[in-house]
Design a protein around this motif. Structure first.
Motif, PDB file in Angstrom:
ATOM      1  N   ILE A  11       0.843  -1.196   0.000  1.00 53.63           N
ATOM      2  CA  ILE A  11       0.000   0.000   0.000  1.00 53.63           C
ATOM      3  C   ILE A  11       0.884   1.253   0.000  1.00 53.63           C
ATOM      4  N   VAL A  12       0.877   1.949  -1.137  1.00 55.07           N
ATOM      5  CA  VAL A  12       1.641   3.202  -1.259  1.00 55.07           C
ATOM      6  C   VAL A  12       0.674   4.314  -0.871  1.00 55.07           C
ATOM      7  N   THR A  13       0.786   4.794   0.364  1.00 55.03           N
ATOM      8  CA  THR A  13      -0.275   5.677   0.890  1.00 55.03           C
ATOM      9  C   THR A  13      -0.218   7.098   0.342  1.00 55.03           C
ATOM     10  N   MET A  14       0.995   7.603   0.034  1.00 56.08           N
ATOM     11  CA  MET A  14       1.196   9.009  -0.337  1.00 56.08           C
ATOM     12  C   MET A  14       0.766   9.955   0.781  1.00 56.08           C
ATOM     13  N   ASP A  15       0.773   9.484   2.035  1.00 50.68           N
ATOM     14  CA  ASP A  15       0.468  10.374   3.162  1.00 50.68           C
ATOM     15  C   ASP A  15       1.700  11.204   3.506  1.00 50.68           C
ATOM     16  N   SER A  16       1.562  12.111   4.477  1.00 52.77           N
ATOM     17  CA  SER A  16       2.664  13.042   4.749  1.00 52.77           C
ATOM     18  C   SER A  16       3.895  12.337   5.307  1.00 52.77           C
ATOM     19  N   LYS A  17       3.696  11.127   5.861  1.00 52.97           N
ATOM     20  CA  LYS A  17       4.856  10.371   6.362  1.00 52.97           C
ATOM     21  C   LYS A  17       5.438   9.451   5.298  1.00 52.97           C
ATOM     22  N   ARG A  18       4.880   9.505   4.123  1.00 50.47           N
ATOM     23  CA  ARG A  18       5.324   8.678   2.988  1.00 50.47           C
ATOM     24  C   ARG A  18       5.291   7.192   3.334  1.00 50.47           C
ATOM     25  N   ARG A  19       4.303   6.769   4.092  1.00 51.64           N
ATOM     26  CA  ARG A  19       4.253   5.362   4.516  1.00 51.64           C
ATOM     27  C   ARG A  19       3.930   4.444   3.344  1.00 51.64           C
ATOM     28  N   ILE A  20       4.663   3.347   3.263  1.00 49.68           N
ATOM     29  CA  ILE A  20       4.365   2.286   2.298  1.00 49.68           C
ATOM     30  C   ILE A  20       4.244   1.011   3.123  1.00 49.68           C
ATOM     31  N   LEU A  21       3.053   0.421   3.128  1.00 51.58           N
ATOM     32  CA  LEU A  21       2.733  -0.631   4.091  1.00 51.58           C
ATOM     33  C   LEU A  21       2.679  -2.007   3.436  1.00 51.58           C
ATOM     34  N   GLU A  22       3.148  -2.997   4.188  1.00 52.51           N
ATOM     35  CA  GLU A  22       2.956  -4.399   3.794  1.00 52.51           C
ATOM     36  C   GLU A  22       2.249  -5.097   4.952  1.00 52.51           C
ATOM     37  N   GLY A  23       1.500  -6.164   4.641  1.00 51.45           N
ATOM     38  CA  GLY A  23       0.783  -6.904   5.685  1.00 51.45           C
ATOM     39  C   GLY A  23      -0.381  -6.126   6.261  1.00 51.45           C
ATOM     40  N   HIS A  24      -0.810  -5.092   5.559  1.00 55.62           N
ATOM     41  CA  HIS A  24      -1.914  -4.254   6.025  1.00 55.62           C
ATOM     42  C   HIS A  24      -3.126  -4.381   5.105  1.00 55.62           C
ATOM     43  N   SER A  25      -4.255  -3.894   5.591  1.00 52.44           N
ATOM     44  CA  SER A  25      -5.485  -3.875   4.801  1.00 52.44           C
ATOM     45  C   SER A  25      -6.182  -2.535   4.971  1.00 52.44           C
ATOM     46  N   LEU A  26      -7.090  -2.256   4.014  1.00 52.83           N
ATOM     47  CA  LEU A  26      -7.914  -1.047   4.075  1.00 52.83           C
ATOM     48  C   LEU A  26      -9.364  -1.449   4.241  1.00 52.83           C
ATOM     49  N   ALA A  27     -10.083  -0.753   5.101  1.00 51.73           N
ATOM     50  CA  ALA A  27     -11.526  -0.968   5.194  1.00 51.73           C
ATOM     51  C   ALA A  27     -12.222   0.244   4.594  1.00 51.73           C
ATOM     52  N   ILE A  28     -13.189  -0.030   3.715  1.00 52.20           N
ATOM     53  CA  ILE A  28     -13.908   1.036   3.007  1.00 52.20           C
ATOM     54  C   ILE A  28     -15.391   0.924   3.323  1.00 52.20           C
ATOM     55  N   ASP A  29     -15.964   2.066   3.649  1.00 51.68           N
ATOM     56  CA  ASP A  29     -17.401   2.068   3.952  1.00 51.68           C
ATOM     57  C   ASP A  29     -17.975   3.443   3.620  1.00 51.68           C
ATOM     58  N   GLY A  30     -19.167   3.460   3.026  1.00 48.68           N
ATOM     59  CA  GLY A  30     -19.811   4.738   2.692  1.00 48.68           C
ATOM     60  C   GLY A  30     -18.963   5.590   1.772  1.00 48.68           C
ATOM     61  N   GLY A  31     -18.159   4.951   0.939  1.00 48.57           N
ATOM     62  CA  GLY A  31     -17.352   5.687  -0.032  1.00 48.57           C
ATOM     63  C   GLY A  31     -16.035   6.213   0.513  1.00 48.57           C
TER      64      GLY A  31
END
Ligand SMILES: [Zn+2]
Length: 457
Positions: A11-31
């Protein structure tokens, strides 16, 4: 209980900490993205959610194209039998201005439709478009909007005001933007937003620039203008106003954080200072600049001075991975410095910085909790070297093409699944585009407006 889990992947987040995550998941709800966490944890707590396993894939924010002309699509592959243009001005005079005059409502719809299809399938979830056509002004933005919304991507749409023929033409262009902005402002939630567009300072008066500035502010809409793309802009302003392009725009009070200057090729240091000082944004279009042989924008200098620089295609190649690669390469070659620009800076231009240009950085452009779920999954057809958090960004710039995009979500809604568009019959969109292009080329062959001829292949 959430609607969707996207699990694993890099997961290449492009957040301000430039985090690139492995072993993670995203939960999506209501768009929106509602959770980002360890896969085991999210899977346990949301065991009933629909789940996409992104193992071996890159998960990243949808791409942003900061400057486009969707109708540019209709000239792709056209063989030109014109006296070869020798500079940018002749490219406008011999190709684009005759095309603008020949464009009709059918062309606007058809090109917007197929461009949106191509954008969506190659992972673009937001773009900014300016349409130009003096013989198809009133209501044309509704046609474009209808096409874009049927594909389901996010957009900023504008009619490009110019006084190339008359003062009245300029005002009619502004009026179409006003009409569209009023219509959009009445909608509660829309993926389409209004943009105000001025062609370039060499085809408009001071009065029109002031009028657009005042009007756009009334709607809190961004404004875009081509600025110092070719030398013609610079020379026009020096000759007629004794000022460089950005100096004139600054003196007119145009510059500011709601303004996106497209191209900015011929700038001196003082002009870069003016752009930086006023927090004005810039849309960099390296492939178009190469195509038109106009020069190279001083992007490194602008980034150093904290100017927000996004990436556009200017209506040329719609695959933003190709545009990123061009941006990555052109500054190295131009400066003969292999460290001129790094992969991450280029990726920022096509994601979070593009979102920021249009005031959308709190909503899209990165993968963060609370943001709208504009997300793409990339499964490279060929991956020659390992994919990990260390290599993902370099793979995006050096390995991936638009046709590696596997899934696309806009505001949580899946519009591309297993590389197939879900929202519109792609074959039908191609037929509509090809018919419109053939008709346009036929009109161009007989048009008296053009200086020379465009010949079909
Ligand atoms: Zn442009």
């Amino acid at each position: 209980m959430v609607e969707l889990l996207i699990k694993n992947g890099v997961i290449v987040t492009m957040d301000s900490k430039r985090r690139i995550l492995e072993g993670h998941s995203l939960a999506i709800d209501g768009g929106r993205i509602v959770e980002i966490g360890r896969t085991e944890d999210l899977q346990r707590r949301h065991s009933n959610a629909e789940c996409i396993d992104a193992t071996g894939q890159i998960v990243m924010p949808g791409l942003v194209c900061s400057h486009s002309h969707l109708y540019g699509m209709l000239l792709r592959g056209a063989t030109l039998s014109i006296a070869p243009p020798s500079d940018f001005t002749q490219i406008l005079q011999r190709i684009w201005w005759p095309v603008d005059e020949a464009l009709n409502y059918e062309d606007a719809y058809a090109s917007a439709l197929l461009s949106s299809v191509e954008f969506a399938k190659s992972g673009v979830t937001m773009f900014a478009d300016t349409y130009s056509g003096p013989n198809s002004i009133p209501g044309v933005l509704d046609k474009i909007c209808m096409a874009v919304e049927s594909v389901g991507i996010r957009s900023f749409l504008a009619f490009e005001s110019t006084e190339r023929h008359s003062k009245d033409e300029g005002l009619r262009g502004v009026q179409e933007n006003v009409r569209f902005a009023e219509m959009i402002s009445k909608k509660n939630e829309s993926k389409t937003k209004a943009l105000f567009s001025i062609h370039a300072s060499f085809t408009v008066s001071d009065e029109l620039i002031r009028e657009v500035k005042k009007t756009a502010e009334r709607f809190h809409s961004p404004i875009t203008i081509h600025a110092s793309e070719g030398l013609v802009d610079l020379h026009h302003n020096m000759e007629n106003y004794g000022k460089r392009t950005i100096e004139r725009l600054s003196d007119l009070g145009l510059l500011g954080p709601n303004v996106i200057l497209a191209h900015c090729v011929h700038l001196n240091s003082k002009e870069v200072d003016l752009i930086a000082k006023t927090n004005t944004g810039v849309a960099h279009n390296p492939m178009s600049n190469m195509l038109n042989a106009v020069g190279v924008s001083p992007v490194q200098q602008m980034i150093t001075q904290n100017v927000t620089v996004g990436l556009g295609n200017d209506g040329y190649i719609f695959d933003m991975f190709e545009n990123m690669r061009a941006a990555f390469l052109i500054h190295r070659l131009n400066s003969r410095d292999p460290n001129a620009i790094d992969s991450y800076s280029v990726l920022e231009m096509a994601t979070i910085k593009g979102a920021k240009l249009y005031g959308m950085e709190k909503e899209v452009g990165s993968i963060e909790i609370g943001k709208k779920a504009d997300i793409i999954l990339i499964k490279p057809n060929i991956l020659p070297t390992p994919l990990s958090s260390d290599t993902a960004v370099n793979h995006i710039i050096n390995t991936v093409d638009g046709d590696d995009v596997e899934h696309v979500f806009v505001e949580g809604k899946q519009i591309v699944k297993d590389k197939q568009l879900l929202t519109f019959d792609e074959q039908r969109a191609q037929e509509i585009s090809q018919t419109a292009a053939a008709n346009l080329w036929a009109r161009l062959r007989t048009s008296t407006a053009q200086i020379d001829r465009i010949q079909t292949p």
